[in-house]
Every structure is written in C-alpha cells, then in structure tokens.
Design a protein around this motif. Structure first.
Motif, PDB file in Angstrom:
ATOM      1  N   GLN A 282      14.784  27.903  13.776  1.00 24.33           N
ATOM      2  CA  GLN A 282      14.599  29.138  14.115  1.00 24.33           C
ATOM      3  C   GLN A 282      15.552  29.660  15.041  1.00 24.33           C
ATOM      4  O   GLN A 282      16.056  30.599  15.019  1.00 24.33           O
ATOM      5  CB  GLN A 282      13.214  29.562  14.521  1.00 24.33           C
ATOM      6  N   VAL A 283      15.603  28.793  16.172  1.00 25.69           N
ATOM      7  CA  VAL A 283      16.325  29.340  17.314  1.00 25.69           C
ATOM      8  C   VAL A 283      18.024  28.963  17.123  1.00 25.69           C
ATOM      9  O   VAL A 283      18.673  29.838  17.129  1.00 25.69           O
ATOM     10  CB  VAL A 283      15.937  28.455  18.608  1.00 25.69           C
ATOM     11  N   SER A 284      18.219  27.898  16.502  1.00 24.08           N
ATOM     12  CA  SER A 284      19.623  27.369  16.360  1.00 24.08           C
ATOM     13  C   SER A 284      20.052  27.738  14.830  1.00 24.08           C
ATOM     14  O   SER A 284      21.279  27.482  14.799  1.00 24.08           O
ATOM     15  CB  SER A 284      19.757  26.012  16.919  1.00 24.08           C
ATOM     16  N   GLY A 285      19.291  27.991  13.998  1.00 19.99           N
ATOM     17  CA  GLY A 285      19.741  28.232  12.701  1.00 19.99           C
ATOM     18  C   GLY A 285      20.125  29.429  12.376  1.00 19.99           C
ATOM     19  O   GLY A 285      20.386  30.396  13.192  1.00 19.99           O
ATOM     20  N   ASP A 286      20.048  30.036  11.156  1.00 22.30           N
ATOM     21  CA  ASP A 286      20.503  31.310  10.564  1.00 22.30           C
ATOM     22  C   ASP A 286      19.634  32.356  11.255  1.00 22.30           C
ATOM     23  O   ASP A 286      20.441  33.575  11.537  1.00 22.30           O
ATOM     24  CB  ASP A 286      20.452  31.510   9.144  1.00 22.30           C
ATOM     25  N   GLU A 287      18.624  32.228  11.683  1.00 23.14           N
ATOM     26  CA  GLU A 287      17.613  33.526  12.173  1.00 23.14           C
ATOM     27  C   GLU A 287      18.020  33.638  13.740  1.00 23.14           C
ATOM     28  O   GLU A 287      17.883  34.967  14.002  1.00 23.14           O
ATOM     29  CB  GLU A 287      16.249  32.667  12.496  1.00 23.14           C
ATOM     30  N   LYS A 288      18.499  32.883  14.483  1.00 21.52           N
ATOM     31  CA  LYS A 288      19.007  32.803  15.856  1.00 21.52           C
ATOM     32  C   LYS A 288      17.872  33.561  16.663  1.00 21.52           C
ATOM     33  O   LYS A 288      18.263  34.609  17.387  1.00 21.52           O
ATOM     34  CB  LYS A 288      20.253  33.723  15.903  1.00 21.52           C
TER      35      LYS A 288
END
Length: 306
Positions: A282-288
């Motif tokens: 959630q934090v490091s993927g596409d969602e940022k």
C-alpha cells in the motif's frame, strides 16, 4: 506506583514470550503512574516498513488515551537505539535478530525463541523489549522461477554446487556482514561468480537486475511485495544463516507504563508477516499511501481502535 498485582501479571506475560526480564522494571514512579494519560514519543528508522509499524504503535496508543508524538525517519539502528536510551524517543519498532547482533556481535542465537531469551541480558540499562509479533522481515536469497527450475533450487544449500556460476546482488555491506558473503561461504559453501553491490535494500534496482538476469541471486527482504508480485522464489535457509527477525517494540523503561506496554503487546499479538507485505504494498506500491493512513486502517480492521 503500579499496583503490585498488575506488575506481577505483566512480568509473567513477558517471561512467557521469551523476554525473561521485565522491560518495565526500574520505571520511575512518575512514568508508571501516568497511566493512559501519559505523553509518549514513537520513532522509526528511515525506511517505509519501520515508519508503518511506528504509526501503528502511535495509533494504538492514541486510541488508548495517550498523548503521542511521532518522529519518523530518525536514521539507522545506531541512531535510534541511542535516542531511546537517552529518552528523546520512548518507543521504536525493531527486529529481534538484528537488534541482538547490534548489541552483542558475538551472539549465536538464531531461532526466534533463542533470540528473545538472549535479548534482555544484551540490552543496556534503561532499555527493554516487549512481546514480539509473529510478523517477521528478514534477508532472503531470492531467485526467479526460471533460475530455480534451471538449477533445481529450493534452498540455499542447493546453491553450493552451482554458486560459482551465478552473480549475487545485494547492498554493499552484504559483502562483509557475517550473514552475507562470509556466512554463505561458511554455512553453505556458496561463493558466487561475482558480487554486484546495489544500494537500495532489495528495492526496484535490485528487482530489475534480477528479472533481467543481470544478477541471478538477490538479497530481498521477505516482506517486500515484489517477491509475490513477480512470482519470485525465496530459497529456504535450513542452517539459519539469516536469523529470526520478529518485529517488536524497543522501549525506554522509565517512560513506558504498564498500560502502554499492554497496548503495544496487543499490536504485536495481531501483526503478521502477511500484514507487513500488504502494508508495504500500500505504501511503497502504486497506491503510495501515507503510512499513517495505512496504519489507521489496519488498526480499525483488527479492532485496536475504539
């Protein structure tokens, strides 16, 4: 002053989980009597997973009535351990095995239980650890499915006979650290064809080098979403070259009351490795996503906010 019965109960709980000394022992009367209205500072190391767990700790403590300030991205273990010891930070998430080796480089404990048994004696006066989560984030030797099939790799032990044909990529310090190239050679007879230093902690550059076959073995943390997302293979480690790394709170004994410890122990009881993988995505993927937002949702989903 904490009630004697409550302190005894907390001591029993901590002993049962392997921390065989009470992290709150020696707490000052002022800190102990603050109960759920005390002020606490929760810090983190300077990488996303640590910041996420710190926000989970902070959110749980806030929901329990504590006045909480966060200090994200403090720095390396050398920096944040000193900050907790000096009292500028009261709580910080850490990893059991690496914390033990930082405090005692000669430690030989490898399993989760052995590490928790050894930690209390290694901690400087004034520092304590609370209950560890089942959640664990540790170094792992990772290969693509194609490489695993080509060389019939299931564990690091299988690397020994073919290691001199393969390039290994990892952070530069992996070349010298005991669990790095020296450990692979000693425990598995694995000496790679060459070593490629990639200074991103098993991140995007390491992943790109692996999937494009510039390297054939990568050091990637087990909670990194790219492992699952790219169908990579984590090689088993039967000789525990990479020792257990349970997530746990490192605390200042004089500042963390029994009530605060119980809140943090409840977090540890709920936090799993799968949770860390999802939160990292959630934090490091596409969602940022903001770490605090991801942490708030996790706390709500696990019934740890009121």
């Amino acid at each position: 002053m904490l009630a004697a019965a409550a302190m005894t109960a907390l001591t029993v709980t901590l002993t049962a989980c392997g921390a065989n000394s009470n992290p709150l022992e020696g707490s000052s009367d002022t800190a102990a009597s603050s109960g759920a209205t005390g002020s606490l500072v929760v810090g983190s190391a300077n990488f996303p997973e640590s910041q996420i767990v710190a926000e989970i700790y902070a959110g749980a403590l806030t929901a329990a009535g504590f006045d909480v300030t966060t200090k994200p991205g403090i720095g390396s273990r050398e920096v944040y351990v000193k900050a907790v010891e000096e009292g500028s930070v009261d709580v910080v998430p850490d990893y059991s095995g690496n914390l033990l080796l930082f405090l005692d480089p000669e430690a030989t404990a490898a399993s989760a239980g052995e590490i928790m048994d050894a930690l209390p004696a290694a901690l400087p006066e004034g520092l304590g650890v609370l209950e560890p989560a089942s959640a664990e984030s540790k170094d792992a030797m990772v290969v693509t499915k194609a490489t695993a099939e080509k060389y019939q790799l299931e564990s690091i032990a299988d690397l020994g006979p073919v290691c001199d044909e393969l390039v290994l990529g990892a952070n530069p310090e992996f070349a010298e650290r005991e669990y790095g190239l020296p450990g692979l050679k000693e425990n598995y007879g694995c000496e790679p064809k060459s070593f490629e230093p990639i200074n991103d902690g098993g991140g995007p550059a390491t992943l790109q080098a692996l999937i494009t076959d510039q390297i054939q073995i990568a050091d990637i943390y087990t909670t990194t979403p790219s492992i699952e997302d790219n169908d990579l293979v984590v090689l088993e480690d039967p000789k525990n070259n990479f020792i257990a790394q349970q997530v746990l709170p490192l605390v200042n004994q004089d500042k963390v009351s029994e009530e605060a410890a119980e809140v943090l122990n409840d977090v540890s009881a709920a936090l799993t490795t799968e949770d860390l993988i999802d939160l990292n995505r959630q934090v490091s993927g596409d969602e940022k996503r903001n770490p605090a937002d991801a942490a708030a949702d996790w706390l709500s989903e696990n019934g740890l906010t009121k």
